[in-house]
Design a protein around this motif. Structure first.
Motif, PDB file in Angstrom:
ATOM      1  N   LEU A   1       0.827  -1.205   0.000  1.00  0.00           N
ATOM      2  CA  LEU A   1       0.000   0.000   0.000  1.00  0.00           C
ATOM      3  C   LEU A   1       0.866   1.262   0.000  1.00  0.00           C
ATOM      4  O   LEU A   1       0.525   2.264  -0.641  1.00  0.00           O
ATOM      5  N   VAL A   2       1.981   1.184   0.716  1.00  0.00           N
ATOM      6  CA  VAL A   2       2.910   2.318   0.716  1.00  0.00           C
ATOM      7  C   VAL A   2       3.437   2.563  -0.685  1.00  0.00           C
ATOM      8  O   VAL A   2       3.551   3.704  -1.156  1.00  0.00           O
ATOM      9  N   GLN A   3       3.751   1.506  -1.402  1.00  0.00           N
ATOM     10  CA  GLN A   3       4.242   1.639  -2.771  1.00  0.00           C
ATOM     11  C   GLN A   3       3.155   2.189  -3.688  1.00  0.00           C
ATOM     12  O   GLN A   3       3.414   3.034  -4.554  1.00  0.00           O
ATOM     13  N   MET A   4       1.922   1.714  -3.509  1.00  0.00           N
ATOM     14  CA  MET A   4       0.808   2.201  -4.334  1.00  0.00           C
ATOM     15  C   MET A   4       0.505   3.672  -4.078  1.00  0.00           C
ATOM     16  O   MET A   4      -0.016   4.368  -4.950  1.00  0.00           O
ATOM     17  N   SER A   5       0.820   4.164  -2.871  1.00  0.00           N
ATOM     18  CA  SER A   5       0.452   5.526  -2.493  1.00  0.00           C
ATOM     19  C   SER A   5       1.560   6.544  -2.740  1.00  0.00           C
ATOM     20  O   SER A   5       1.554   7.618  -2.149  1.00  0.00           O
TER      21      SER A   5
ATOM     22  N   ALA B   1     -15.892  -8.331   6.010  1.00  0.00           N
ATOM     23  CA  ALA B   1     -15.903  -7.825   4.638  1.00  0.00           C
ATOM     24  C   ALA B   1     -14.593  -7.138   4.261  1.00  0.00           C
ATOM     25  O   ALA B   1     -14.357  -6.837   3.085  1.00  0.00           O
ATOM     26  N   VAL B   2     -13.742  -6.891   5.254  1.00  0.00           N
ATOM     27  CA  VAL B   2     -12.473  -6.193   5.004  1.00  0.00           C
ATOM     28  C   VAL B   2     -11.426  -7.210   4.570  1.00  0.00           C
ATOM     29  O   VAL B   2     -11.056  -8.106   5.340  1.00  0.00           O
ATOM     30  N   THR B   3     -10.973  -7.077   3.346  1.00  0.00           N
ATOM     31  CA  THR B   3      -9.919  -7.947   2.812  1.00  0.00           C
ATOM     32  C   THR B   3      -8.753  -7.102   2.331  1.00  0.00           C
ATOM     33  O   THR B   3      -8.868  -5.880   2.177  1.00  0.00           O
ATOM     34  N   HIS B   4      -7.671  -7.774   2.074  1.00  0.00           N
ATOM     35  CA  HIS B   4      -6.509  -7.049   1.559  1.00  0.00           C
ATOM     36  C   HIS B   4      -6.792  -6.495   0.170  1.00  0.00           C
ATOM     37  O   HIS B   4      -6.298  -5.417  -0.196  1.00  0.00           O
ATOM     38  N   ASP B   5      -7.579  -7.206  -0.607  1.00  0.00           N
ATOM     39  CA  ASP B   5      -7.961  -6.703  -1.932  1.00  0.00           C
ATOM     40  C   ASP B   5      -8.805  -5.440  -1.813  1.00  0.00           C
ATOM     41  O   ASP B   5      -8.728  -4.549  -2.669  1.00  0.00           O
ATOM     42  N   LEU B   6      -9.631  -5.375  -0.776  1.00  0.00           N
ATOM     43  CA  LEU B   6     -10.426  -4.163  -0.559  1.00  0.00           C
ATOM     44  C   LEU B   6      -9.516  -2.957  -0.342  1.00  0.00           C
ATOM     45  O   LEU B   6      -9.754  -1.871  -0.880  1.00  0.00           O
TER      46      LEU B   6
END
Length: 515
Positions: A426-430, A456-461
């Motif tokens: 997520l750090v890389q995506m941001s 309902a919270v997943t890593h893909d979410l």
């Protein structure tokens, strides 16, 4: 003017037999006591009228006229002056004196008689006076007790209870309390201290209560808005350069600096990339300094009539002086004082001059935190050395900072901690995200958890939520670079690191506030 200045000036006016002395103050009782003290020092007498007691001898306080009306008091004063010389008469309930009214003219006649007989009419009021009356004499303003006077009031209150109730304050605490109470009236200060003593002790932890008590007095002030700050709910990370600077300045805000001939810290101007926590930093600073936070909205001060905007700004700044010590937050200052090029009336120019004069000359302990996004609109005179103590630049968060921000918002949303590899992804995506972008991305996940449960919270979410964010650094890279170029030449990096290092360079520049 303070008590000593007031006494000295009033005595000079009394000796000169000024026929009309205007005393502007909201502390009627304190003003009467000081006038009485001046007359006793001069071995002189006089009379004072109040609606509750009628007319009394100023020194002995013996009643001399039962007619309690203001008209009756003026008629009595006229009779005295017709009978003898050098009569001093104090009025405390003058009404309808702002303009040319029947009462104003009657009072003017009495003042003219006083000039002929060597007498003096003293009016104690908070209202402006009709110009014809004002020209007959001189005006005095009795300010609320200053720090030294407030310290004396405070010591008089608590010394009477030493040995009776536990008092933990040392001299430094007493000075700090006097500084905090500066701006309130004598009776208000006495009431606050009496309330604290009535609780059975005065503790070192009582300063938060002291601030709340003062806040309650100024809860309805105009021009500035009280912003609630709960420092125990603020988690601050990054901006290490700014934080070190603030820690160094913190004790100076409430210290007595007169001996060294320096003024208290005046404030900082925070510029940088939009959405990177400049506004939130104002709350952190107020929490760090343990003083109230007030917000000045310059846009709302604008009026449609000539002089209205300047008058509102003056009232707002005077209000800030009264509630000091405090932090005054001016968000996006360029929108209120920026050079838009559209103000042909000169209002903006006059407001800039008025604000800068106050910033330069006010001695109140008001720490200004101004933020700006569009630095190109900032007037050059606002950036001159000596206006603000420092100009800091807040940049986009770096890798380490983005990891801290994401972790903090996940924790705030009461979500399960992220695995290290997912957080790294997520750090890389941001890359290029501002703090507001990171907050928005995590917020989507928190909302999903609230609506459909934590299952309902997943890593893909998380990945989808972050992928949906398009930051300003991608939509307007030229704007970001222009802001950075400006900052490199004029501002101090909030972390002490070079501006523009948002890749893998280590930094402590970013500020995150949760609460």
């Amino acid at each position: 003017m303070n008590t000593n200045e007031f006494l000295e000036t009033f005595e000079r006016y009394y000796k000169a037999r000024i026929p009309f002395i205007l005393v502007q103050t909201s502390e009627r009782t304190r003003a009467i006591d000081l006038i009485r003290q001046a007359c006793e020092r001069l071995s002189a007498g006089g009379y004072v009228h109040t609606l509750s007691g009628g007319t009394c001898d100023l020194v002995s306080r013996r009643s001399v006229n039962e007619d309690r009306s203001v008209i009756g008091a003026i008629e009595f004063a006229t009779q005295l002056m017709q009978q003898r010389q050098n009569v001093t008469f104090v009025l405390t309930e003058v009404d309808e004196v702002e303009t040319d009214t029947a009462f104003s003219r009657q009072l003017l006649d009495t003042v003219i008689l006083a000039a002929e007989k060597g007498g003096s009419i003293v009016a104690v009021t908070t209202k402006p006076i009709w110009s014809q009356l004002q020209r007959q004499g001189m005006a005095l303003t009795l300010s609320p007790p200053d720090q030294d006077e407030m310290l004396g009031i405070l010591l008089e209150q608590i010394n009477a209870y030493r040995g009776t109730v536990p008092i933990e304050w040392d001299h430094q605490d007493e000075v700090r309390a006097a500084t905090t109470l500066a701006g309130v009236t004598k009776i208000e200060a006495e009431n606050i201290i009496a309330t604290m003593i009535a609780r059975g002790a005065i503790r070192k932890s009582d300063f938060a209560e002291l601030n709340r008590a003062k806040d309650s007095i100024f809860s309805d002030i105009s021009g500035i808005e009280r912003v609630e700050v709960r420092s125990d709910n603020l988690q601050v990370g990054g901006l290490s350069g700014l934080q070190r600077w603030l820690e160094r300045k913190r004790p100076l805000l409430t210290a007595d600096l007169r001996e060294r001939g320096i003024r208290q810290p005046r404030g900082v101007l925070l510029v940088g990339v939009p959405g990177c926590g400049k506004s939130l930093s104002a709350k952190a600073i107020a929490g760090r300094f343990e003083v109230p936070l007030y917000r000045l909205d310059l846009a709302n001060l604008m009026g449609m009539y000539v002089g209205q905007s300047e008058g509102r700004l003056r009232e707002a700044l005077e209000a800030a002086d009264r509630v000091s010590p405090c932090v005054l937050w001016i968000d996006e200052i360029e929108k209120g004082l920026g050079a838009t090029g559209m103000d042909s009336s000169g209002v903006t120019t006059r407001m800039i001059g008025q604000f800068l004069f106050w910033l330069q000359e006010s001695t109140a302990r008001v720490f200004v935190v101004a933020t700006a996004n569009d630095v190109s609109k900032l007037p050059p005179e606002l950036l001159r050395r000596g206006r603000f103590d420092e100009l800091f630049f807040v940049d986009l968060p770096t890798v380490e900072e983005r990891a801290d921000i994401i972790t903090l918002y996940v924790k705030r949303g009461r979500l399960d901690p992220l695995p290290i590899e997912v957080l790294a992804e997520l750090v890389q995506m941001s890359e290029g995200f501002a703090g507001a972008d990171l907050e928005a991305a995590v917020k989507d996940v928190v909302e999903e958890a609230f609506l459909n449960g934590d299952a309902a919270v997943t890593h893909d979410l998380y990945r989808r939520s972050f992928a949906n964010i398009v930051p300003l650094s991608k939509t307007s890279p030229e704007r970001i670079e222009a802001i950075r170029a400006w900052g490199r030449e004029r501002a101090v990096p909030a972390s002490g690191q070079p501006i523009g290092q948002v890749g893998n360079a280590p930094t402590g520049r970013r500020s995150v506030l949760i609460g």
